[in-house]
Design a protein around this motif. Structure first.
Motif, PDB file in Angstrom:
ATOM      1  N   GLU A   1       0.838  -1.208   0.000  1.00 16.15           N
ATOM      2  CA  GLU A   1       0.000   0.000   0.000  1.00 16.15           C
ATOM      3  C   GLU A   1       0.867   1.251   0.000  1.00 16.15           C
ATOM      4  O   GLU A   1       0.579   2.225  -0.702  1.00 16.15           O
ATOM      5  CB  GLU A   1      -0.948   0.007   1.211  1.00 16.15           C
ATOM      6  CG  GLU A   1      -1.797   1.267   1.325  1.00 16.15           C
ATOM      7  CD  GLU A   1      -2.720   1.521   0.125  1.00 16.15           C
ATOM      8  OE1 GLU A   1      -3.109   2.688  -0.060  1.00 16.15           O
ATOM      9  OE2 GLU A   1      -3.047   0.574  -0.610  1.00 16.15           O
TER      10      GLU A   1
ATOM     11  N   ARG B   1       2.092   1.949  -3.459  1.00 12.58           N
ATOM     12  CA  ARG B   1       1.044   2.571  -4.292  1.00 12.58           C
ATOM     13  C   ARG B   1       0.897   4.064  -3.969  1.00 12.58           C
ATOM     14  O   ARG B   1       0.787   4.894  -4.875  1.00 12.58           O
ATOM     15  CB  ARG B   1      -0.285   1.847  -4.106  1.00 12.58           C
ATOM     16  CG  ARG B   1      -0.366   0.517  -4.824  1.00 12.58           C
ATOM     17  CD  ARG B   1      -1.764  -0.070  -4.820  1.00 12.58           C
ATOM     18  NE  ARG B   1      -2.168  -0.600  -3.527  1.00 12.58           N
ATOM     19  CZ  ARG B   1      -1.801  -1.781  -3.054  1.00 12.58           C
ATOM     20  NH1 ARG B   1      -1.008  -2.562  -3.771  1.00 12.58           N
ATOM     21  NH2 ARG B   1      -2.215  -2.201  -1.880  1.00 12.58           N
TER      22      ARG B   1
ATOM     23  N   SER C   1       2.008   7.341  -6.428  1.00 14.62           N
ATOM     24  CA  SER C   1       1.063   8.400  -6.825  1.00 14.62           C
ATOM     25  C   SER C   1       1.627   9.799  -6.544  1.00 14.62           C
ATOM     26  O   SER C   1       1.118  10.785  -7.083  1.00 14.62           O
ATOM     27  CB  SER C   1      -0.276   8.218  -6.101  1.00 14.62           C
ATOM     28  OG  SER C   1      -0.191   8.607  -4.737  1.00 14.62           O
TER      29      SER C   1
END
Length: 165
Positions: A65, A68, A72
């Motif tokens: 996580e 990710r 971004s």
């Protein structure tokens, strides 16, 4: 060939402000992460290339996580090693160049905050590191990075480093 250059105290205010901004952004998205300003810009009075390094420490189960989220926010550092417990991100789109190292706590690459702490508590090691940097002023960045890796390999053998959790 990229040439390396260092300065002392030139970037302190900008580095501190950039870390505060990025820390706030990261804490909003990764509330359980342990976030540290690391690298030379985190050590007052030392020579620095004028970039900022941040270490984001997470548990293994939080790693995917965190990857990710960081993907971004920042480009992946294509030159950096990418493993199941380490990712490196890099951007020049901030006031100073910014590197973000994502590490799993207690993994092989979970060292950046320890290096900072050892250098903060031991002036002799800071002086040695500054001497190393000064000897590479105006030289090839990759040659400097190899010498830097050797320096940190030696720092890992010190009692100060071995006592770090």
């Amino acid at each position: 060939m990229e040439i390396v250059s260092f300065a002392r105290n030139k970037y302190n205010d900008q580095a501190a402000e950039l870390f505060l901004q990025e820390n706030k952004k990261l804490k909003e998205r990764l509330e359980h992460a342990d976030i540290h300003h690391v690298g030379s810009s985190a050590i007052p009075g030392t020579l620095t290339k004028g970039d900022v390094d941040i270490q984001v420490r997470v548990k293994q189960e939080e790693f995917d996580e965190a990857v990710r989220v960081l993907e971004s926010l920042y480009p992946v550092d294509e030159k950096g090693e990418q493993t199941a417990s380490f990712r490196s991100f890099y951007t020049k789109e901030t006031v100073l160049p910014l590197g973000v190292q994502l590490t799993v706590c207690h993994s092989k690459h979970d060292v950046f905050h320890k290096f900072r702490d050892v250098l903060l508590i031991n002036e002799g090691y800071r002086d040695q590191y500054d001497e190393l940097k000064a000897s590479y002023e105006g030289k090839d960045l990759e040659s400097y990075r190899e010498a830097q890796r050797h320096f940190f390999d030696q720092l890992k053998k010190t009692p100060e480093y071995r006592s770090m959790k």
